[in-house]
Design a protein around this motif. Structure first.
Motif, short mmCIF file in Angstrom:
data_model
loop_
_atom_site.label_atom_id
_atom_site.label_comp_id
_atom_site.label_asym_id
_atom_site.label_seq_id
_atom_site.Cartn_x
_atom_site.Cartn_y
_atom_site.Cartn_z
N ALA A 20 0.83 -1.20 0.00
CA ALA A 20 0.00 0.00 0.00
C ALA A 20 0.86 1.24 0.00
O ALA A 20 0.37 2.34 0.08
N SER A 24 2.15 3.73 -4.68
CA SER A 24 0.72 3.46 -4.66
C SER A 24 -0.01 4.59 -3.96
O SER A 24 0.59 5.49 -3.40
N SER A 25 -1.32 4.52 -3.99
CA SER A 25 -2.09 5.59 -3.38
C SER A 25 -3.24 5.06 -2.54
O SER A 25 -4.09 5.81 -2.12
N GLU A 26 -3.26 3.77 -2.31
CA GLU A 26 -4.33 3.21 -1.50
C GLU A 26 -3.93 3.21 -0.03
O GLU A 26 -3.79 2.19 0.61
N ASP A 269 3.91 -2.22 -7.03
CA ASP A 269 2.82 -1.26 -6.93
C ASP A 269 1.53 -1.98 -7.30
O ASP A 269 1.24 -2.20 -8.48
N GLU A 270 0.79 -2.35 -6.29
CA GLU A 270 -0.42 -3.12 -6.49
C GLU A 270 -1.40 -2.39 -7.40
O GLU A 270 -2.05 -2.99 -8.26
N GLU A 271 -1.49 -1.08 -7.22
CA GLU A 271 -2.45 -0.30 -8.01
C GLU A 271 -2.12 -0.32 -9.49
O GLU A 271 -3.00 -0.33 -10.35
N GLU A 272 -0.82 -0.32 -9.83
CA GLU A 272 -0.41 -0.32 -11.23
C GLU A 272 -0.20 -1.73 -11.77
O GLU A 272 0.20 -1.91 -12.93
N TYR A 327 5.03 7.19 -1.32
CA TYR A 327 5.07 7.18 -2.79
C TYR A 327 6.50 7.03 -3.31
O TYR A 327 6.76 6.22 -4.20
#
Length: 386
Positions: A20, A24-26, A269-272, A327
């Protein structure tokens, strides 16, 4: 925790924190999080007066160096646009400015470059009354890693440690990757990249031989050139940007590079959609490694100094620093932000005292042009392979 053998995935308990985090941004203060209240408060404390006309703040910095939600919060609060241009080395940044590049309000050079910029009249002294969060929230433990702890022209942004990002499966048994000697090992022929950065590379040659990274001795500098030239047969290229993806792809086995870049790749980066890479490590050479603070400076010819000081003050807010650190995968020297980090993540990005003691801080030679010329000529010889 020994960073020279660090596996950045520090266990299952920390994995969710790390996933996270970097890039990432979560997160609680991540994108999706609204930092506009912090931006408004910081701007007011800086003396910023909104005129309702908006405007633009121009920042010249390294790539992937400011969390998107940090920029978004500032833009939303003040009704302005933040324009970010990037550079990949201090030399490239300085050359552009020296050649007449203008239009920037904030630049983020490494500490050693700042004295020369001040001497050339490129930047102004910091007006600390307009960024009160800086001295109030600065984490004093970082003071010894900064060339000018009085912050005359500089406001510390983040620190990077230069070492080797490497593929664990390509390191032969018995080879110590946490050593400058690894760069000359024939097992890595054609699979090494060196930073396209004069001071980092020559500094590596100096430290490999037991000399100080800021040596002014012509004989030591010549010896460092000879040492670096031993690495050239293994080196694919000089590179300050793509090495991080090339190690991940397998094109490069050892990438001379920055701790923040390496951590971003290793953690993923889980989000990406990029997964953690436990097959990649990061080593800080036992003979010595570079400590380099990148700092915020205000351009002498800045068009929006009011926005520049508002932004600097904003960066030193605790919630903002937390989002930034999660970040960029490196520490902002902002104590309230450090205190807000998850404990495992804090241990991950902030080095212990014993490891810091092995590092050396790069310093500039603005007051010693003859020494600077020695380095320039040494770099030319390295690039030419002579």
């Amino acid at each position: 925790m020994m960073l020279s053998r660090l596996n950045f995935l520090v266990g299952a308990a920390a994995a969710s924190v790390l996933l996270a985090g970097c890039g990432s941004s979560e997160t609680e203060a991540g994108a999706g999080a609204d930092l506009s209240a912090q931006a408004k408060a910081a701007a007011e404390a800086s003396g910023y007066k909104a005129d309702g006309k908006g405007g633009e703040l121009h920042i010249y910095t390294w790539s992937d160096y400011i969390a998107p939600e940090v920029i978004q919060g500032f833009e939303k609060a003040l009704g302005v646009k933040v324009v970010v241009d990037t550079f990949d080395s201090n030399e490239a940044m300085y050359a552009k400015l020296k050649a007449g590049g203008t239009g920037y309000d904030i630049m983020m050079p490494s500490s050693y470059q700042i004295a020369q910029m001040a001497k050339d009249g490129m930047i102004e002294k910091i007006d600390h009354a307009k960024c009160p969060n800086v001295k109030k929230n600065f984490a004093s433990g970082f003071a010894k890693q900064i060339i000018d702890p009085a912050f005359t022209y500089n406001v510390p942004y983040t620190v990077t440690y230069t070492g080797f990002m490497y593929l664990k499966g390509k390191v032969p048994e018995g080879v110590e990757v946490a050593s400058w000697k690894a760069l000359a090992n024939p097992a890595f022929k054609g699979r090494v990249t060196l930073l396209d950065d004069m001071r980092e590379v020559i500094g590596g040659g100096l430290m490999a031989l037991g000399h100080p990274i800021n040596s002014t001795d012509p004989k030591e500098i010549d010896a460092a050139v000879a040492e670096v030239l031993k690495w050239k047969p293994n080196s694919r290229k000089f590179d300050a940007e793509s090495y991080k993806t090339e190690v991940a792809s397998g094109a490069t086995w050892i990438g001379h590079g920055y701790s923040t870049d390496a951590t971003q790749i290793i953690v993923g980066d889980e989000e990406e959609g990029s997964k953690p890479r436990p097959d990649i490590g990061f080593a800080l050479p036992k003979e010595g490694y570079t400590i380099a603070f990148d700092e915020m400076v205000v351009a002498k010819d800045a068009r929006r100094k009011d926005l520049a000081y508002a932004f600097i003050n904003y960066i030193y807010d605790g919630e903002v620093a937390k989002a930034n650190m999660e970040y960029i995968c490196g520490p902002n020297p902002v104590q309230p932000g450090i205190d807000l980090l998850e404990a495992d993540y804090r241990k991950l990005i902030i080095l212990d005292d014993a490891t810091i003691a092995r590092g050396q801080v790069l310093k500039g030679f603005a007051d010693q042009p003859a020494v600077q010329e020695l380095y320039n000529k040494a770099w030319d010889r390295i690039k030419a392979g002579e």
